[in-house]
Scaffold this motif. Structure first.
Motif, PDB file in Angstrom:
ATOM      1  N   ALA A 503      46.247  -6.133 -27.672  1.00  0.00           N
ATOM      2  CA  ALA A 503      46.741  -6.065 -27.194  1.00  0.00           C
ATOM      3  C   ALA A 503      47.856  -6.513 -28.701  1.00  0.00           C
ATOM      4  O   ALA A 503      48.668  -5.940 -29.740  1.00  0.00           O
ATOM      5  CB  ALA A 503      48.412  -5.895 -26.303  1.00  0.00           C
ATOM      6  N   PHE A 504      47.717  -7.668 -28.331  1.00  0.00           N
ATOM      7  CA  PHE A 504      47.710  -8.475 -30.419  1.00  0.00           C
ATOM      8  C   PHE A 504      47.377  -7.928 -31.919  1.00  0.00           C
ATOM      9  O   PHE A 504      48.916  -8.277 -32.526  1.00  0.00           O
ATOM     10  CB  PHE A 504      47.676  -9.870 -29.623  1.00  0.00           C
ATOM     11  CG  PHE A 504      47.819 -10.663 -28.918  1.00  0.00           C
ATOM     12  CD1 PHE A 504      49.738 -10.080 -28.131  1.00  0.00           C
ATOM     13  CD2 PHE A 504      47.363 -11.946 -28.178  1.00  0.00           C
ATOM     14  CE1 PHE A 504      49.632 -11.387 -27.251  1.00  0.00           C
ATOM     15  CE2 PHE A 504      48.039 -12.884 -27.128  1.00  0.00           C
ATOM     16  CZ  PHE A 504      49.700 -11.676 -26.564  1.00  0.00           C
ATOM     17  N   LYS A 505      46.407  -7.222 -30.905  1.00  0.00           N
ATOM     18  CA  LYS A 505      45.539  -6.543 -32.306  1.00  0.00           C
ATOM     19  C   LYS A 505      46.275  -5.250 -33.396  1.00  0.00           C
ATOM     20  O   LYS A 505      46.491  -5.356 -33.505  1.00  0.00           O
ATOM     21  CB  LYS A 505      43.693  -6.329 -31.656  1.00  0.00           C
ATOM     22  CG  LYS A 505      43.529  -7.636 -32.100  1.00  0.00           C
ATOM     23  CD  LYS A 505      41.330  -6.619 -32.210  1.00  0.00           C
ATOM     24  CE  LYS A 505      40.542  -8.054 -31.547  1.00  0.00           C
ATOM     25  NZ  LYS A 505      39.453  -7.818 -31.297  1.00  0.00           N
ATOM     26  N   ALA A 506      46.386  -4.720 -32.183  1.00  0.00           N
ATOM     27  CA  ALA A 506      47.614  -3.546 -31.679  1.00  0.00           C
ATOM     28  C   ALA A 506      49.206  -4.103 -32.605  1.00  0.00           C
ATOM     29  O   ALA A 506      49.226  -3.116 -33.624  1.00  0.00           O
ATOM     30  CB  ALA A 506      48.023  -2.370 -30.781  1.00  0.00           C
ATOM     31  N   TYR A 507      49.394  -5.146 -32.538  1.00  0.00           N
ATOM     32  CA  TYR A 507      50.540  -5.362 -32.584  1.00  0.00           C
ATOM     33  C   TYR A 507      50.256  -5.772 -34.118  1.00  0.00           C
ATOM     34  O   TYR A 507      50.954  -5.797 -35.015  1.00  0.00           O
ATOM     35  CB  TYR A 507      51.335  -7.005 -32.475  1.00  0.00           C
ATOM     36  CG  TYR A 507      52.130  -6.838 -31.159  1.00  0.00           C
ATOM     37  CD1 TYR A 507      53.477  -5.651 -30.659  1.00  0.00           C
ATOM     38  CD2 TYR A 507      51.810  -7.347 -29.450  1.00  0.00           C
ATOM     39  CE1 TYR A 507      53.604  -5.461 -29.860  1.00  0.00           C
ATOM     40  CE2 TYR A 507      51.975  -7.248 -28.318  1.00  0.00           C
ATOM     41  CZ  TYR A 507      53.515  -6.464 -28.783  1.00  0.00           C
ATOM     42  OH  TYR A 507      54.003  -5.882 -27.241  1.00  0.00           O
TER      43      TYR A 507
END
Length: 825
Positions: A503-507
C-alpha cells in the motif's frame, strides 16, 4: 538629402529625410490604416509612381481594408483621366479593380464604379459579364443598386436580344403588380379565390397550381394545403379532401404548418359527423345511418388519438437525428412490441453519430433493455455487440455501452460473462491511440476510459481474486489514467488484505504521478496511515516523508501537513523538533492562517516549556502579523507579562501596540490599558499613557483624506473655493474638540477611581485624602506625631545602570524610556 531604400518593399523608391519618421512608424505598426493614410497624405504631391507604390505596400499588409482600396482605385482613375480608352493604362486599372474584387466582392460601391468604368471603355461583353458577376456576388437586398445601371447599359448597347433577356431576368426578380402587390400576395389571393369558388373555375388546373405554390412558398405550406382541401370540400369531393389532409400531415415539416392542417382536418371530420347526425335526426335513424355515424365517430377519435404520433413525426422530419424525439416515439408505441422494434431499428439506422442531438448510445441501451425486459437475453447481447461497433462521437458513449452490457450480465448473475465483457472492453487494440485524439475511432481509444477501468476494478474487487484485482489497479496506473481516488482505493484494498508495504508503494506511485494540488489527498492519507502503522518505530523515515511532502507544497495546503508533522514530533520525537516545525509552519501557511498557527504554536509551547518560553513567539508574531492580528497578539502578550509580574514589560508592550490603535476605533485597547494603569501604575505612568494616546490620535489626525471621509460623510467635493474653506473650518473646529477632549483626559484629584498623591502634600491634605478614599478607616493617633513634623534627614541616592538583560527583547527606545522613568522615581 535623398536616401535610396534597399528594402524589397520599397525597391526603387527614393526617400526624403521627411519620409523617415513615416517609414519607421509603419514598420512599428504595419497593420494600422491610420498610419498608412497619414503617410499617403504626406506624399500627396509626389509622382504617381511613388504614391502608387505606397498604396501597393499598404494593401499588401491590409488587403481587407475598404478605405485603402476605395481611395487607391479613385486615384488610379484620376491618373488616367483624359487618356484614350485603348491605352494600356486603362487595362492596368481594370486589373487593379479585379484584384480589389477578390477581397471587396461584397461592396456594391466597388462593383458600381467598376461597371461604370467599363461602360466608358465600350467593352460590351466584359461589361455584361461584370454586371452578372455583381448580381451573383451581392445579396438580393443590394440588387436594386445594380439593376438601373445594368438596364441603362443594355438600352444603349444596341443589341436587342441581349436587352430582352436582361429585362426578362429583371422582371422575374423584381416583379411588382400595378397595385404594389408582390408575388407572394398574389398567390395568396389566387388560392383563396379558387378555393372559395370551385364552381366558377373551369379553365385552370387548381391542384397543379396550388401544388406549385407548395414548392415555391415554403412559409405558407399549411395555408396552401388547407386551400386545396377546401377546394375539394366545396366541390363535394370529401374523400379527395380527406386524402389531401392525410398527405399534408404526413409531409409538413414545421409545427406551425402541422397545427394549421390538423386543426382544419379535425374541424372537417367534426363537421361531417355533425352534418350526418343532423340529417339522420331529420329523416329518422336507420341501421345504415347508425353504422355510418359510428364509422365517422371512430374516424374522428382515431385522428385525435394519432395527434401525438403525427406531431412526433413532424419533429423527426425537422431533425431526424434528435435522440430525445426517438425515445418519445418509442414511448408512444408502448404496448406494441413490433412497432417498438421497428422504431428502434429505424432510429439506430437513421441517427448519424456526428450529427446526433442527445446521446446516441442511450438508444442502443434502451433497445437492448427492451429485449432484456422481454426475456430475450441472446437478442439483447446481439444489440450490445452491434452497439460496440458504432462510431460514436465521444469515447464516453462507447464506454457507457460496455458498462451497460456488463451490468446486464450482472443483473442475470452471469458474473464470469460480466468480467469477460470488461476484459474485452479494456483490451489494448492493435492500433493504439491517445484518448483525446479525435482523428482516431473511439474503438481504438476506449481502452483508456477511466470509467470502464473503475467499473472493472470494482467488479474484480468484488468477484475476482487478490492478484487479478491488483493487476487491474497496476494496469490503470501504468496507462497513466488514474486519478487520486483510484490511488486511494488501491491502497485501501491493499490495507484491507494486510499488504501494508504494498500500500505504501502504491502511495509512492501515486505521488509520482500527480503534482500539487492533486497530490494533497494522497499525501494526507499516506502520512496518516504511515503514522498509524509504525508510530515512532520508523521515525526517520516518517520525517523524510514529511520533508518530501512539504517540498514545494503550496501555502494553501501546508497547514494540515505541518500540524501532522508537529504531532508526530510531540508524540514520538523531540519537543524542540516539534517547536521548530511550528516555527516553520508560521512562515509557510497562508497569511490568513498565520494568526491561528501562532495561537497553536503558543499553546503548545506553553504546555511543553512553560509560559516564559512563549515570549519570543509573541515577539515574532507581532513582527510578522498584519495590524489587526498583531493588535490582538500584543494584548495577549501584555496580559501574559502581567500574570508573570513583569509590569514594565507589559507596559512596554502596550506602548508598542498603541501605535497601531486609533483611539476613535480601538476603544477596547485603550480601555484595557487604562484599567492596567489603574491597577499597576502611578501618576507618572498614567500621564505617560495619556500623552501617548494624544500623540497617537494626532498621528492619525494628520491623514487629511481619512479625516475628511470620517468627518464629512456623504459630502461631495465640488472643487470650488467656498467648499474648500468650509472643509478647513470644520477641520479647525474638530481640532478644537480634540484638544478639549485631551484636557478632559487629565486626572482630577478627588475622583474615587484613581487616587494619586503629590509629593508636596501637607499632612492634613494627606489625611483628608485618605479619609476621602476610605471613610470607614479608624484613625489611631501615633505617639510620634511631633517627630513626624520634623524635617526628614537628607538621603543621598546612588544611580546605577540597569543591565540590558532585564529588558529581554524590548526595543531600545522603550528601554531608554524605562531608564528615564527609573531615574525620575
Amino acid at each position: 538629402m535623398p536616401i535610396l531604400v534597399p528594402s524589397s518593399k520599397a525597391q526603387g523608391m527614393v526617400l526624403e529625410e521627411s519620409d523617415i519618421p513615416f517609414e519607421e512608424e509603419i514598420l512599428r505598426n504595419p497593420y494600422s490604416v491610420k498610419f498608412w493614410m497619414r503617410y499617403i497624405e504626406h506624399k500627396a504631391n509626389s509622382p504617381k509612381q511613388v504614391i502608387n507604390l505606397i498604396y501597393e505596400r499598404a494593401l499588401k499588409e491590409l488587403p481587407g481594408s475598404y478605405k485603402l482600396w476605395y481611395n487607391y482605385l479613385k486615384l488610379r482613375r484620376k491618373q488616367i483621366k483624359g487618356k484614350c480608352i485603348t491605352d494600356q493604362a486603362c487595362q492596368d486599372v481594370n486589373n487593379t479593380y479585379e484584384r480589389a474584387l477578390v477581397f471587396m466582392h461584397k461592396m456594391p460601391r466597388i462593383w458600381i464604379e467598376y461597371c461604370q468604368f467599363l461602360v466608358e471603355q465600350k467593352l460590351i461583353a466584359r461589361t455584361r459579364r461584370t454586371f452578372d458577376r455583381a448580381l451573383q456576388a451581392l445579396p438580393i437586398t443590394q440588387h436594386h443598386r445594380i439593376w438601373p445601371l445594368y438596364l441603362k447599359f443594355v438600352r444603349s448597347s444596341g443589341i436587342p436580344e441581349t436587352s430582352v433577356r436582361v429585362y426578362r431576368r429583371y422582371i422575374k426578380e423584381s416583379f411588382v403588380s400595378k397595385e404594389g402587390k408582390s408575388k407572394h400576395q398574389m398567390w395568396q389571393e389566387l388560392c383563396t379565390l379558387i378555393s372559395k369558388n370551385p364552381d366558377q373555375v373551369k379553365s385552370i388546373k387548381v391542384d397543379a397550381i396550388i401544388r406549385g405554390g407548395l414548392v415555391r412558398f415554403s412559409d405558407m405550406v399549411g395555408q396552401l394545403w388547407n386551400s386545396l382541401a377546401d377546394f375539394y370540400i366545396r366541390s363535394g369531393h370529401f374523400e379527395k379532401a380527406r386524402d389531401v389532409y392525410e398527405e399534408a400531415i404526413q409531409t409538413v415539416n414545421t409545427v406551425r404548418d402541422f397545427g394549421q392542417v390538423f386543426d382544419a382536418y379535425a374541424q372537417f371530420e367534426e363537421g361531417m359527423l355533425n352534418a350526418k347526425m343532423e340529417a339522420t335526426s331529420e329523416l329518422g335513424p336507420s341501421e345504415e345511418d347508425d353504422i355510418d355515424i359510428e364509422l365517422r365517430l371512430t374516424r374522428y377519435e382515431e385522428i385525435m388519438d394519432r395527434r401525438p404520433l403525427l406531431l412526433n413525426s413532424v419533429l423527426l422530419r425537422q431533425n431526424p437525428h434528435n435522440v430525445h424525439e426517438w425515445h418519445k416515439r418509442v414511448q408512444l408505441f408502448e404496448g406494441s412490441p413490433q412497432d417498438v422494434i421497428k422504431t428502434f431499428t429505424a432510429a439506430v439506422q437513421t441517427v448519424n453519430p456526428n450529427e446526433a442531438t442527445g446521446k446516441l448510445h442511450t438508444l442502443w441501451v434502451a433497445f437492448a433493455r427492451f429485449y432484456e425486459d422481454h426475456g430475450q437475453l441472446p437478442e439483447a447481447r446481439v444489440i450490445f455487440q452491434k452497439a460496440t461497433k458504432v462510431s460514436f462521437k465521444y469515447v464516453d458513449d462507447l464506454a457507457a455501452v460496455w458498462c451497460e452490457f456488463a451490468e446486464m450480465e450482472l443483473r442475470h448473475k452471469n458474473y464470469s460473462k460480466a468480467l469477460e465483457v470488461l476484459r474485452q472492453a479494456t483490451a489494448v487494440p492493435s492500433r493504439r491511440a491517445e484518448y483525446f485524439d479525435e482523428k482516431e475511432a473511439v474503438q481504438n481509444r476506449v481502452y483508456k476510459s477511466l470509467k470502464l477501468w473503475m467499473f472493472y476494478a470494482d467488479l474484480e474487487e468484488s468477484l475476482g481474486t487478490f492478484d487479478s484485482t491488483k493487476a487491474v489497479y497496476n494496469r490503470i496506473i501504468d496507462l497513466r489514467i488514474a486519478n487520486p481516488q483510484i490511488i486511494i482505493n488501491f491502497t485501501m484494498f491493499l490495507e484491507e488484505n494486510h499488504y501494508f508495504e504494498e500500500a505504501f508503494k502504491a502511495y509512492e506511485r501515486g505521488i509520482a504521478l500527480f503534482k500539487w494540488p492533486h497530490v494533497y489527498d494522497i499525501w494526507v492519507m499516506y502520512l496518516k496511515k504511515f503514522i498509524a502503522r509504525y508510530g515512532g518505530k520508523k521515525l526517520e523515515r516518517a520525517r523524510d516523508l514529511f520533508e518530501h511532502s512539504l517540498d514545494g507544497c503550496p501555502a494553501k495546503f501546508a497547514k494540515t501537513l505541518y500540524l501532522l508533522y508537529a504531532k508526530l514530533e510531540e508524540e514520538y520525537g523531540l519537543a524542540r523538533h516539534a517547536m521548530a516545525v511550528y516555527e516553520r509552519a508560521t512562515n509557510a501557511v497562508m497569511p490568513k492562517e498565520k494568526f491561528e498557527m501562532f495561537n497553536i504554536y503558543i499553546n503548545r509551547a506553553a504546555d511543553v516549556f512553560g509560559l516564559p518560553y512563549t515570549r519570543q513567539i509573541y515577539e515574532h508574531a507581532i513582527e510578522v502579523l498584519p495590524d489587526d492580528s498583531a493588535r490582538e497578539m500584543c494584548m495577549r502578550f501584555a496580559d501574559l507579562e502581567s500574570k508573570l509580574g513583569e509590569i514594565d514589560r507589559a507596559r512596554a508592550v502596550y506602548g508598542y501596540c498603541s501605535q497601531l490603535c486609533d483611539p476613535r476605533k480601538e476603544e477596547s485597547f485603550w480601555k484595557t490599558w487604562h484599567e492596567f494603569e489603574v491597577r499597576h501604575g502611578n501618576e507618572d505612568t498614567f500621564r505617560e499613557m495619556l500623552r501617548i494616546k494624544r500623540s497617537v490620535q494626532a498621528k492619525f489626525n494628520t491623514k487629511i483624506n481619512y479625516m475628511t471621509a470620517q468627518m464629512l460623510p456623504g459630502s461631495e467635493s465640488t472643487g470650488g473655493a467656498d467648499a474648500g474653506g468650509d472643509d478647513m473650518k470644520k477641520l479647525e473646529e474638530r481640532a478644537k474638540v480634540i484638544a478639549e477632549e485631551a484636557k478632559q483626559d487629565q486626572p482630577k484629584v478627588g475622583k474615587r477611581d484613581i487616587l494619586f498623591i503629590r509629593g508636596d502634600s501637607t499632612q492634613e491634605e494627606l489625611k483628608e485624602a485618605v479619609q476621602a478614599s476610605n471613610p470607614e478607616e479608624i484613625d489611631i493617633d501615633d505617639d510620634d506625631d511631633d517627630d513626624a513634623t520634623m524635617a526628614a534627614p537628607e538621603v543621598t541616592l546612588e544611580e546605577k545602570v540597569v543591565p540590558s538583560e532585564v529588558f529581554g527583547s524590548i526595543p531600545e527606545e522603550k528601554q531608554l524610556e524605562v531608564r528615564a522613568h527609573a531615574r525620575q522615581s
